[in-house]
Design an enzyme around this catalytic site. Structure first.
Site, PDB file in Angstrom:
ATOM      1  N   CYS A   1       0.379 -13.479  20.930  1.00 15.77           N
ATOM      2  CA  CYS A   1      -0.423 -12.924  19.830  1.00 15.77           C
ATOM      3  C   CYS A   1       0.556 -12.473  18.751  1.00 15.77           C
ATOM      4  CB  CYS A   1      -1.320 -11.794  20.319  1.00 15.77           C
ATOM      5  SG  CYS A   1      -0.445 -10.361  20.969  1.00 15.77           S
TER       6      CYS A   1
ATOM      7  N   ARG B   1       0.808  -1.233   0.000  1.00 16.51           N
ATOM      8  CA  ARG B   1       0.000   0.000   0.000  1.00 16.51           C
ATOM      9  C   ARG B   1       0.833   1.272   0.000  1.00 16.51           C
ATOM     10  NH1 ARG B   1       0.979  -2.233   4.445  1.00 16.51           N
ATOM     11  NH2 ARG B   1       1.433  -1.118   6.361  1.00 16.51           N
TER      12      ARG B   1
ATOM     13  N   CYS C   1      -3.928  -1.101  11.997  1.00 16.73           N
ATOM     14  CA  CYS C   1      -3.871  -1.760  10.692  1.00 16.73           C
ATOM     15  C   CYS C   1      -2.916  -2.945  10.721  1.00 16.73           C
ATOM     16  CB  CYS C   1      -3.451  -0.765   9.615  1.00 16.73           C
ATOM     17  SG  CYS C   1      -4.740   0.424   9.234  1.00 16.73           S
TER      18      CYS C   1
END
Ligand code: ZN
Length: 392
Positions: A350, A82, A197
């Site tokens: 995580c 991106r 994000c």
């Protein structure tokens, strides 16, 4: 509501500039005067990432005379989906330098000023003072409140954008003419509630959709044309391809731009926003292990349960050997607690350690006294233990 131009026109355009900007010059609303205002304009872009990439490229192409870039990060392969101002050969380079080179390639008439620092309360006012408006391309709440407060204190417009998965938002905050970011969001969300994000993902092209709205607003403010997004919040849904607009009112009780402001100078924004909750920080204080310690426990054959609290689609990308997937939501809701073993230690992990710290606090509260979590998460694991695996 229309506003007067933010910038006085530069004295004149050169012949080369007239040729370059001819498609602007023949728009009556822009014309020679508008283009000369752009030439005189100084715009600061905070971040040269997802939103900063299209913003900087179009601001440069449009002929904004001075572009400042606040950025201290390095280009990573995972940025290229991106952050189109950077290319394959820029991986590992300074993002600020890579962005500057792209800007210069698009338009050599732009002066680029690099600020290769972490923006904080000690430097924001000094840096912002040299610019007409600030375009925000950051993705964290601490920086947003910092940028907002510095803009309010200096009386500068703040062109804000935000992106997450398929959802984009944009607005212009300008306390002298409308609300500020704090009028819309007086308090940051509770730590751990809003995924970034990096945790939740973002559709690459959404950056262009929102970044181009930000550039459009910047050009309108600089040249004084059109109706700026002051007092309006634009909400874009890329799945439906729909735009909605919400009115945002100035809050007379706003802490920074209200009648009796309590914030009259920049504060500690990391502390104001937190990154994990106080409970998670507390739980993790004496119960965090490193990926190296986890690898040693595995090598010794220790008996423990390794619980991955990420989402299934993240687990599909990469996982630590032997881990069991129990997403954070099932732990926080209590639904999964009954399935956890009482007779052996539990190790949580995580992506980077924020979600697992939140889960650790829940487990400690439920009586799992010897539970621990892995600092740095699977990202650290891949970097240090299994570098051949993909990271994200
Ligand atoms: Zn306000």
């Amino acid at each position: 509501m229309s506003l007067p131009p933010l910038v006085e026109p530069a004295s004149e355009l050169t012949v080369d500039e007239v040729r370059r900007y001819s498609r602007h010059l023949i728009i009556p609303d822009v014309g020679m005067a508008g283009q000369r205002r752009l030439k005189n304009a100084k715009v600061l872009c905070v971040g040269a990432g997802g939103l900063g990439s299209p913003a900087l490229m179009y601001l440069a192409a449009a002929g904004v005379g001075t572009l400042g870039i606040v950025e201290f990060d390095v280009v990573d392969e995972s940025n290229l989906q991106r952050q189109i101002i950077h290319g394959q050969s820029d991986v590992g380079r300074s993002k600020a330098e890579s962005a500057r080179d792209s800007v210069k390639e698009i338009n050599p008439f732009v002066d680029v000023v690099l600020h290769e620092v972490a923006l904080d309360s000690s430097n924001a006012l000094d840096i912002f003072a040299g610019y007409d408006l600030i375009v925000d391309g950051t993705d964290n709440f601490a920086t947003r409140y910092l940028v907002n407060d510095a803009c309010v204190l200096l009386g500068k417009p703040y062109v804000w954008g935000s992106i997450y998965r398929f959802d984009g938002q944009a607005s212009v905050f300008w306390a002298e003419h409308g609300p500020c970011y704090r009028c819309l969001y007086p308090e940051p969300p509770p730590p751990g509630m809003v995924p970034s994000c990096a945790e939740g993902g973002v559709l690459g092209v959404l950056c262009a959709s929102v970044g181009s709205i930000q550039v459009n607003e910047a050009i309108k403010l600089l040249t004084g044309v059109g109706e700026p997004l002051v007092g309006r919040l634009m909400i874009y849904d890329a799945l439906e391809t729909s735009y909605r607009e919400l009115r945002v009112r100035k809050d007379p009780e706003c802490a920074v731009c209200g009648k009796n402001p309590t914030v009259t100078e920049l504060i500690d924004y990391e502390a104001f926003c937190g990154t994990v909750s106080a409970e998670a920080l507390d739980a993790a204080r004496d119960s965090t292990i490193t990926v190296r310690q986890l690898a040693d426990m595995m090598d010794r054959g220790d008996d423990f349960l390794l619980v991955d609290v990420r989402e299934p689609h993240e687990y599909e990308i990469v996982s630590i050997p032997g881990s069991v997937l129990i997403p954070k939501g099932e732990i926080v809701s209590g639904a999964a607690l009954a399935t956890l073993p009482q007779d052996r230690p539990i190790v949580l992990h995580c992506k980077t350690g924020a979600r697992s710290a939140e889960c650790l606090a829940v487990l400690k509260g439920a009586g799992f006294a010897d539970a621990v979590h892995v600092g740095g998460g699977v990202v650290a694991w891949v970097n240090q233990i299994e570098p051949d695996k993909p990271n994200y």
